[in-house]
Enzyme design. Structure first.
Site, PDB file in Angstrom:
ATOM      1  N   ASN A  34       0.818  -1.224   0.000  1.00  0.00           N
ATOM      2  CA  ASN A  34       0.000   0.000   0.000  1.00  0.00           C
ATOM      3  C   ASN A  34       0.849   1.271   0.000  1.00  0.00           C
ATOM      4  O   ASN A  34       0.316   2.379   0.033  1.00  0.00           O
ATOM      5  CB  ASN A  34      -0.981   0.013   1.175  1.00  0.00           C
ATOM      6  N   SER A  36       2.516   2.677   2.234  1.00  0.00           N
ATOM      7  CA  SER A  36       2.483   3.529   3.427  1.00  0.00           C
ATOM      8  C   SER A  36       3.883   3.696   4.011  1.00  0.00           C
ATOM      9  O   SER A  36       4.200   4.753   4.574  1.00  0.00           O
ATOM     10  CB  SER A  36       1.538   2.938   4.482  1.00  0.00           C
ATOM     11  N   ASP A  53      -3.930  -2.854   0.134  1.00  0.00           N
ATOM     12  CA  ASP A  53      -3.747  -3.387   1.484  1.00  0.00           C
ATOM     13  C   ASP A  53      -3.740  -4.912   1.445  1.00  0.00           C
ATOM     14  O   ASP A  53      -4.282  -5.518   0.512  1.00  0.00           O
ATOM     15  CB  ASP A  53      -4.892  -2.870   2.364  1.00  0.00           C
ATOM     16  N   ALA A  73       4.065  -5.405   7.335  1.00  0.00           N
ATOM     17  CA  ALA A  73       3.822  -5.133   8.753  1.00  0.00           C
ATOM     18  C   ALA A  73       4.411  -3.782   9.126  1.00  0.00           C
ATOM     19  O   ALA A  73       5.410  -3.342   8.539  1.00  0.00           O
ATOM     20  CB  ALA A  73       4.446  -6.219   9.626  1.00  0.00           C
ATOM     21  N   THR A 115      10.308 -11.723  13.815  1.00  0.00           N
ATOM     22  CA  THR A 115      11.302 -10.835  14.424  1.00  0.00           C
ATOM     23  C   THR A 115      11.810 -11.388  15.749  1.00  0.00           C
ATOM     24  O   THR A 115      11.086 -12.112  16.456  1.00  0.00           O
ATOM     25  CB  THR A 115      10.690  -9.442  14.680  1.00  0.00           C
ATOM     26  N   TYR A 139       4.578  -4.179  19.106  1.00  0.00           N
ATOM     27  CA  TYR A 139       5.117  -4.686  17.843  1.00  0.00           C
ATOM     28  C   TYR A 139       5.519  -6.153  17.985  1.00  0.00           C
ATOM     29  O   TYR A 139       5.083  -7.017  17.217  1.00  0.00           O
ATOM     30  CB  TYR A 139       6.315  -3.854  17.391  1.00  0.00           C
ATOM     31  N   PHE A 167      17.183 -10.640  13.402  1.00  0.00           N
ATOM     32  CA  PHE A 167      17.642  -9.656  14.370  1.00  0.00           C
ATOM     33  C   PHE A 167      17.883  -8.322  13.654  1.00  0.00           C
ATOM     34  O   PHE A 167      16.943  -7.743  13.135  1.00  0.00           O
ATOM     35  CB  PHE A 167      18.855 -10.225  15.113  1.00  0.00           C
ATOM     36  N   GLY A 278      15.258   2.612  27.982  1.00  0.00           N
ATOM     37  CA  GLY A 278      14.590   1.548  28.711  1.00  0.00           C
ATOM     38  C   GLY A 278      14.353   0.330  27.835  1.00  0.00           C
ATOM     39  O   GLY A 278      13.947   0.452  26.679  1.00  0.00           O
ATOM     40  N   ASP A 280      16.547  -1.809  26.634  1.00  0.00           N
ATOM     41  CA  ASP A 280      17.631  -2.192  25.730  1.00  0.00           C
ATOM     42  C   ASP A 280      18.474  -3.290  26.374  1.00  0.00           C
ATOM     43  O   ASP A 280      19.251  -3.020  27.299  1.00  0.00           O
ATOM     44  CB  ASP A 280      18.535  -0.983  25.433  1.00  0.00           C
TER      45      ASP A 280
END
Length: 319
Positions: A34, A36, A53, A73, A115, A139, A167, A278, A280
């Site tokens: 799409n 985006s 989409d 995604a 992921t 996510y 990764f 925060g 990590d």
């Protein structure tokens, strides 16, 4: 033997490189995007492009397709925290619609771009597929939800599926490379400093329990990643959902990346030390043993300087 493949999100970074590899292997490719976050010029020549989409797939997906490779995604961790509904709607709801379209069309082979964010804070290093999944962002949670969805589809309806959890992807492949708006990945951010569009690179913490105090990450060349997707299509088995981590198995610290960019580009890269972010983890490194065993995959572009050099060539081409 050549096949016909749908690549959702094929105008984006990883999707475009995978689509190009499929074309080079002699396959017929349709890209659905799409735009985006993708780019029309990112669609490889020779691919059929459909702007739309992933929920539109049911309008034209038919049994002539051999497989779907799914990259469509949203993937910004920070944005997912403040706009979780966007991630549940597209990443989960969109994939549910895509799986229904595949089921109705009789397309029974899927490779899903997952992921390492599904693991959250690592329990072990390197991370294996048997380690706990405890995502720390919407996510990561949305990607894990899709993995669960795919497992159910394989068990109930015979889908042949492979999820690839990778990764840090980096590098470029010819005219196809990394560009996000806003950019959040380390290598392109450091390259922006080399190009003069960013004054300095922020180093978020230098007191981690690592050799130089900065976070260590596992970088994988985008072309190695693409080759894994082609192997995954061939390895997918009806009724099974295989999950594989992809990575080099070696980590590079933030400071190692910065120093490598200095050497490759010949530019000074000013650093600014900033507070830790925060969430990590100190070290994120993958065990790719399952991909080696089940897919026959072995990364051949693990050298950080080579990864950076390819990314630098792309950055200068598109400046």
């Amino acid at each position: 033997m050549s096949g016909k493949y749908l690549v959702t999100g094929g105008a984006g970074y990883v999707g475009s490189v995978v689509a190009q590899h499929l074309i080079e292997a002699g396959h017929e490719v349709t890209v659905l995007d799409n735009l985006s976050t993708g780019f029309r010029e990112g669609v490889p020549g020779g691919a059929t492009f459909v702007e739309g989409d992933i929920r539109d797939a049911a309008k034209w997906l038919d049994s002539s397709y051999d497989a779907v490779l799914h990259f469509a995604a949203f993937s910004q961790v920070g944005e997912s925290v403040v706009k979780p509904e966007k991630y549940w709607d597209n990443n989960v709801g969109g994939t549910m619609a895509l799986l229904a379209a595949m089921r109705d069309a009789g397309v029974r082979r899927l490779v899903f771009s997952s992921t390492a964010a599904t693991y959250g804070e690592p329990v072990n290093t390197p991370i294996t597929e048997a380690d706990p999944t405890a995502p720390t962002s919407p996510y990561g949670a949305s990607k894990l939800a899709v993995d669960h969805m795919i497992t159910g589809e394989a068990t109930a309806h015979g889908l042949a599926a492979v999820s690839l959890r990778y990764f840090n992807v980096a590098g470029a492949y010819g005219q196809f490379g990394e560009r996000h708006d806003p950019e959040s990945h380390l290598i392109p951010l450091v390259l922006q400093v080399a190009q003069g569009s960013r004054e300095a690179i922020s180093v978020f913490g230098d007191d981690y329990p690592t050799p130089d105090g900065t976070c260590v990450r596992d970088y994988i060349h985008v072309a190695d990643l693409a080759e894994a997707h082609l192997l995954a299509v061939a390895a997918a088995t009806p009724g099974e959902h295989l999950i594989c981590n992809l990575g080099n198995g070696n980590g590079f610290s933030v400071r190692e990346v910065i120093e490598t960019v200095r050497k490759v580009t010949g530019h000074p890269i000013p650093e600014v030390l900033a507070e830790r972010r925060g969430g990590d983890p100190a070290v994120l490194v993958a065990s790719a043993a399952t991909a080696h065993d089940k897919l026959g995959w072995q990364p051949s572009r693990a050298d950080l300087a080579g990864i950076v050099a390819d990314a630098w060539a792309f950055a200068r081409r598109t400046a």
